[in-house]
Design a protein around this motif. Sequence first.
Motif, mmCIF file in Angstrom:
data_model
loop_
_atom_site.group_PDB
_atom_site.id
_atom_site.type_symbol
_atom_site.label_atom_id
_atom_site.label_comp_id
_atom_site.label_asym_id
_atom_site.label_seq_id
_atom_site.Cartn_x
_atom_site.Cartn_y
_atom_site.Cartn_z
ATOM 1 N N TYR A 251 0.920 -1.199 0.170
ATOM 2 C CA TYR A 251 0.038 -0.300 -0.042
ATOM 3 C C TYR A 251 0.766 1.194 0.148
ATOM 4 N N THR A 252 1.907 1.029 0.594
ATOM 5 C CA THR A 252 2.983 2.219 0.916
ATOM 6 C C THR A 252 3.691 2.636 -0.613
ATOM 7 N N LYS A 253 3.654 1.381 -1.384
ATOM 8 C CA LYS A 253 4.222 1.369 -2.670
ATOM 9 C C LYS A 253 5.788 1.672 -2.587
ATOM 10 N N ILE A 254 6.463 1.186 -1.556
ATOM 11 C CA ILE A 254 7.944 1.292 -1.323
ATOM 12 C C ILE A 254 8.299 -0.015 -1.943
ATOM 13 N N PRO A 255 9.299 0.295 -2.896
ATOM 14 C CA PRO A 255 9.794 -0.940 -3.733
ATOM 15 C C PRO A 255 10.977 -1.732 -2.970
ATOM 16 N N THR A 256 11.211 -2.906 -3.256
ATOM 17 C CA THR A 256 12.248 -3.867 -2.627
ATOM 18 C C THR A 256 13.566 -3.969 -3.463
ATOM 19 N N THR A 257 14.509 -4.143 -2.892
ATOM 20 C CA THR A 257 15.920 -4.638 -3.651
ATOM 21 C C THR A 257 16.163 -6.102 -3.256
ATOM 22 N N GLY A 258 16.915 -6.645 -3.865
ATOM 23 C CA GLY A 258 17.348 -8.072 -3.399
ATOM 24 C C GLY A 258 17.073 -8.974 -4.626
ATOM 25 N N ARG A 259 17.571 -10.378 -4.386
ATOM 26 C CA ARG A 259 17.766 -11.344 -5.433
ATOM 27 C C ARG A 259 16.467 -12.237 -5.353
ATOM 28 N N GLY A 260 15.484 -11.929 -4.605
ATOM 29 C CA GLY A 260 14.195 -12.683 -4.614
ATOM 30 C C GLY A 260 14.420 -14.004 -4.037
ATOM 31 N N VAL A 261 13.843 -15.268 -4.436
ATOM 32 C CA VAL A 261 14.026 -16.447 -4.276
ATOM 33 C C VAL A 261 15.453 -16.865 -4.722
ATOM 34 N N ILE A 262 16.464 -17.073 -3.796
ATOM 35 C CA ILE A 262 17.786 -17.404 -4.018
ATOM 36 C C ILE A 262 18.032 -18.926 -3.495
ATOM 37 N N GLY A 263 17.303 -19.485 -2.732
ATOM 38 C CA GLY A 263 17.578 -20.862 -2.235
ATOM 39 C C GLY A 263 16.689 -21.719 -2.589
ATOM 40 N N GLY A 264 15.635 -21.687 -3.157
ATOM 41 C CA GLY A 264 14.668 -22.771 -3.697
ATOM 42 C C GLY A 264 13.399 -22.529 -2.718
ATOM 43 N N HIS A 265 12.374 -23.393 -3.407
ATOM 44 C CA HIS A 265 10.862 -23.562 -2.548
ATOM 45 C C HIS A 265 10.908 -24.856 -1.762
ATOM 46 N N TYR A 266 10.325 -24.536 -0.666
ATOM 47 C CA TYR A 266 10.422 -25.662 0.269
ATOM 48 C C TYR A 266 8.812 -26.022 0.868
ATOM 49 N N ILE A 267 8.640 -27.123 1.361
ATOM 50 C CA ILE A 267 7.405 -27.409 2.174
ATOM 51 C C ILE A 267 7.899 -27.877 3.571
ATOM 52 N N ASN A 268 7.535 -27.349 4.541
ATOM 53 C CA ASN A 268 7.953 -27.459 5.772
ATOM 54 C C ASN A 268 6.629 -28.337 6.503
ATOM 55 N N ILE A 269 7.166 -29.660 6.741
ATOM 56 C CA ILE A 269 6.065 -30.850 7.292
ATOM 57 C C ILE A 269 6.275 -30.691 8.756
ATOM 58 N N TYR A 270 5.411 -30.434 9.623
ATOM 59 C CA TYR A 270 5.397 -30.454 11.111
ATOM 60 C C TYR A 270 4.860 -31.972 11.525
ATOM 61 N N PHE A 271 5.110 -32.721 12.071
ATOM 62 C CA PHE A 271 4.641 -34.063 12.117
ATOM 63 C C PHE A 271 5.275 -34.760 13.654
ATOM 64 N N GLN A 272 4.423 -35.728 14.138
ATOM 65 C CA GLN A 272 4.754 -36.460 15.185
ATOM 66 C C GLN A 272 5.285 -38.017 14.747
ATOM 67 N N ALA A 273 6.200 -38.709 15.391
ATOM 68 C CA ALA A 273 6.696 -39.827 15.004
ATOM 69 C C ALA A 273 7.813 -40.320 16.027
ATOM 70 N N ASP A 274 7.779 -41.568 16.475
ATOM 71 C CA ASP A 274 8.731 -42.078 17.457
ATOM 72 C C ASP A 274 10.064 -42.544 16.465
ATOM 73 N N LEU A 275 11.067 -41.755 16.620
ATOM 74 C CA LEU A 275 12.375 -42.209 15.966
ATOM 75 C C LEU A 275 13.268 -42.782 16.824
ATOM 76 N N SER A 276 12.918 -42.988 17.974
ATOM 77 C CA SER A 276 13.969 -43.301 19.089
ATOM 78 C C SER A 276 14.859 -44.493 18.777
ATOM 79 N N ARG A 277 14.266 -45.504 17.945
ATOM 80 C CA ARG A 277 15.354 -46.398 17.570
ATOM 81 C C ARG A 277 16.288 -45.993 16.671
ATOM 82 N N PHE A 278 16.168 -44.749 15.977
ATOM 83 C CA PHE A 278 17.465 -44.331 15.112
ATOM 84 C C PHE A 278 18.161 -43.241 15.716
ATOM 85 N N LEU A 279 17.511 -42.448 16.351
ATOM 86 C CA LEU A 279 18.138 -41.326 17.083
ATOM 87 C C LEU A 279 18.007 -41.231 18.429
ATOM 88 N N LYS A 280 18.930 -40.683 19.408
ATOM 89 C CA LYS A 280 18.752 -40.546 20.804
ATOM 90 C C LYS A 280 18.668 -39.270 21.063
#
Length: 541
Positions: free
Chosen positions: A191-220
């Motif tokens: 709304y302010t019409k203030i422009p931005t600088t920068g290279r935009g997306v530079i490291g890719g697009h990702y999906i962040n999955i938040y979940f529950q699972a018992d991984l104790s047999r692999f990780l302590k």
Amino acid sequence: MIHKHVPVLIVGGGLSGLTSALFLARHNVDYLLIEKHTGTAIHPKAGGITFRTMEIFRQLGLEAAIRTASEPLDNIRGRIAVETIKSIDPEKVETAENSQKALEKERIENFEKVSPSKPASCYQMELEPILLQTAKEGKGHIRYNTELIEYQQDDLGVTATIINRETGTKERIRSDYLVAADGAKGTIRQYTKIPTTGRGVIGGHYINIYFQADLSRFLKPSQFGWIQILNPKVFGALITVNNRDEWIYHVAYNPSNGESPEDFSEERCCEILKKAIGVSNLDIVIFSILPWAAAEKTATRFQDNRVFLIGDAAHLMPPTGGFGSNTGIQDAHNLAWKLAAVIHKQAHPRLLQTYHDERHYAVELTTKYASNLLFSVMEKGVSTLNSMDPTAVTVGYKYNSTAIIKENSDTPHRMDQLELNGRPGTRAPHMWLKYQGKRISTLDLIGENFILFTGKDNSLWRTAARNVSSQLGVSINVYSIGLQGDCVECEDRWEAVYDVTSQGAVLIRPDGFVAWRTKEGESNPHLILKQVMTSILWEIN
């Protein structure tokens, strides 16, 4: 339509918005904070808190509560890269852990030299309720499920129309200033019409999955903060949320190949997780699925007359180094005392221009470091960071504005090593003192008012501060430091730490940055201190 007036309207109830509310309340400024969502964050974003941000929370009396909330992740450290979780080799794990422990010990020792606070790991969904509870106990008003529809500003203030998303009730709010903490997808910057600088997306697009699972047999527990999964079918990273059974998994997707967040159903995400872990018969509960991108974008201005951009509304940076939310919190910290000084008629409104002057530089510096760090990781260890020290990026930047009185012998500021020696524009140095029978840091004396540190024989400075405070209506707290006096040195000599003689004095702003310093004594302390305070608060070009 209901009409109401508040000094400050804050739009956005994330970390930077809530921090703004807390510091405005501390400076006795009423506010209304609105947030379009129904409550605090439900997804574990922004988990790293730098020691500088912990110093800020220490000022608010929240360090202990946040430290308690971060305890489950206190001993998480380091990184490891594996094909799948199931394929983790215990021998390689032990070697990696020993290496990380040594690095962690050195890192903590470096922090302890410059700060009373240590970094913490506390996700946004844990941190926001702590901030919210404290805000509810103080001055100000917070409304969730409330959205900004539109606003206009004039020479005297801002008129905003807001709506309760549940009832549809509209309300007109009149405020002196508006703080835009509405995030990267917010509408205020557009709304302010203030422009931005920068290279935009530079490291890719990702999906962040938040979940529950018992991984104790692999990780302590207390093993790794970041586990890179090299399986090309589900290349990504696994990060613990509670050091027990809650996790987030970052997996890349490619919009140029026609992929979109809508393609990641719960069923598909479960299959991704099973492949990343390396087992097909695992019980998984998915809490939320969130798309994000590693981006670099900075508004060219952080101020539009009476509207101020903070946090993601002002800047986006890659998550490498964990600087994004910390930078937004520090934006809020810098702006709050200036808004308070102007609203309380203790300063000219032009003081507010120094918010952009100071924070835009710090943001650009931090974004550059985070982006270079990302490229360094992507290029498998090829370092492009030789010119910046990570601790210096966290706390060692130097403000250059009319709210800082430069020294005649001001030399170029270095970022290849940390320099905190009382130089105007830098964060005041930490040193341990004994004050009123307690061991405290110099930083513990800072927060509400201007602070004047002097040597033990400070009767002239104390009288000067009292008179200037009375004349300008601005409180100045005076502390003498030495083997005797208000504050007794515990280890270091304050003259050496702050680079002054025993007759010198150092003026520190409410945000903890040195505003002015005289290394030697002054023949007329009252005159010089009045000139300094007037220059900082009123005679701003």
